[in-house]
Design a protein around this motif. Sequence first.
Motif, PDB file in Angstrom:
ATOM      1  N   GLU A   1     -29.338  13.115 -26.015  1.00  0.00           N
ATOM      2  CA  GLU A   1     -30.088  14.272 -25.529  1.00  0.00           C
ATOM      3  C   GLU A   1     -30.496  15.176 -26.693  1.00  0.00           C
ATOM      4  O   GLU A   1     -31.616  15.711 -26.711  1.00  0.00           O
ATOM      5  CB  GLU A   1     -29.238  15.064 -24.526  1.00  0.00           C
TER       6      GLU A   1
ATOM      7  N   ASP B   1     -33.342  13.453 -28.550  1.00  0.00           N
ATOM      8  CA  ASP B   1     -34.578  13.508 -27.775  1.00  0.00           C
ATOM      9  C   ASP B   1     -35.230  14.882 -27.880  1.00  0.00           C
ATOM     10  O   ASP B   1     -36.458  14.980 -28.002  1.00  0.00           O
ATOM     11  CB  ASP B   1     -34.300  13.170 -26.309  1.00  0.00           C
TER      12      ASP B   1
ATOM     13  N   LEU C   1     -28.173  22.465 -24.362  1.00  0.00           N
ATOM     14  CA  LEU C   1     -27.756  21.073 -24.518  1.00  0.00           C
ATOM     15  C   LEU C   1     -26.235  20.972 -24.595  1.00  0.00           C
ATOM     16  O   LEU C   1     -25.595  21.722 -25.346  1.00  0.00           O
ATOM     17  CB  LEU C   1     -28.364  20.471 -25.785  1.00  0.00           C
TER      18      LEU C   1
END
Length: 456
Positions: free
Chosen positions: A3, A6, A21
């Motif tokens: 994550e 990305d 996050l």
Amino acid sequence: MHEILDAILSAQAGPADFAALPLPESYRAITVHKDETDMFAGMRTRDKDPRKSLHLDEVPVPELGPGEALVAVMASSVNYNSVWSAIFEPLPTFGFLERYGRRSELTKRHDLPYHVIGSDLAGVVLRTGPGVQAWKPGDEVVAHCLSVELESADGHDDTMMDPEQRIWGFETNFGGLAELALVKSNQLMPEPRHLTWEEAAAPGLVNSTAYRQLVSRNGAQLKQGDNVLIWGASGGLGSYATQLALAGGAFPVCVVSSPQKAEICRAMGAEAIIDRDAEGYRFWKDEQSQDPREWKRFGKRIRELTGGEDVDIVFEHPGRETFGASVFVARKGGTIVTCASTSGYMHEYDNRYLWMSLKKIIGSHFANYREAWEANRLVAKGRIHPTLSTVYPLAETGQAAHDVHANVHQGKVGVLCLAPEEGLGVRDEEMRARHIDAINRFRPPAPAAPAKGTTS
């Protein structure tokens, strides 16, 4: 970590997105192990192999403290302190970590049976600790490697004089050869927007070190017209010294060890080059005795290249092997500025050539925050360029360190950490296009494309 990666690769995520996050419990890092510090006992320095001592481990994410930042590391690079860490010279780094760990409850985090090494990074801020105002999650940054506490007055004129001054990733834990790194917020600087992650990670330690040595009032205070002898002028440190000398209007005399390295110096704009291997300089007769005749032959060669002048400044970092010659060839009243000593710390020189010719020796160690910031600013403005030659994935950091230890590299050797491939992270394509030849001059030429109509 997926994550996080990305979000970085999207180039669209903002501070709130990064702050939201979730952090992983662990991350991949290059380490040395405390129980292996004797693995090279009895071996010569040159025979110690970093590939045997450097490990790719999964390690826990450290606690974030006041004034600190947790950074997602896209790329890092290998410095000579990474080699020292890997071969446990001059001492294993675990002594540094133990002493730092005794300082406070918070610094106990650093005293571990493994050491995450590395003193460069380019990446993205994920979290900041209490008291951090200048940086926020999502900021794209590079980090310099000076870690200071600044609780003593000694460090407030020049932070390198702080009694608690340490080199991050060498004398502290949680360094940059990893997917995550823990730094103090006053180590952070803006990432040059025209560079890739791996290019941006390359200059940090060596560019800042060379800036202080040559340019700063704390170093040689280089000025226009100075003749500057630069040892290892195409290497990780010397390549930045060469660029700084040229940018400052000085005349570098570049010492290299091969025709290929000489060509690199010419590509940077240097005209005076000495291939010490081709010309056969041997400054030591044996392990105990230097050869002053070789100093004189070397000095004569320098004067041939400078129009009869001796050098104003000697940029010294090989140490024992070259130091006697460096003191000899500096002009009367000249300056020998020294750091590192990669060929040995016990320097020997004939003091008559120092004292009777009024020369100066200046010791220089990394750089303070202002010097590092100014050095990074020159990179961001396209006045100084990365000297990246080779890039390895994180899992092959041992080979990268071996290249540096064996001196088979040119410029800097990079390491991809979170970045899945080279070439990512450029935000200013127009500026990059203006400087692309200089950015790539240490890279090997791309293989020629096959002619149309042919098959491989």
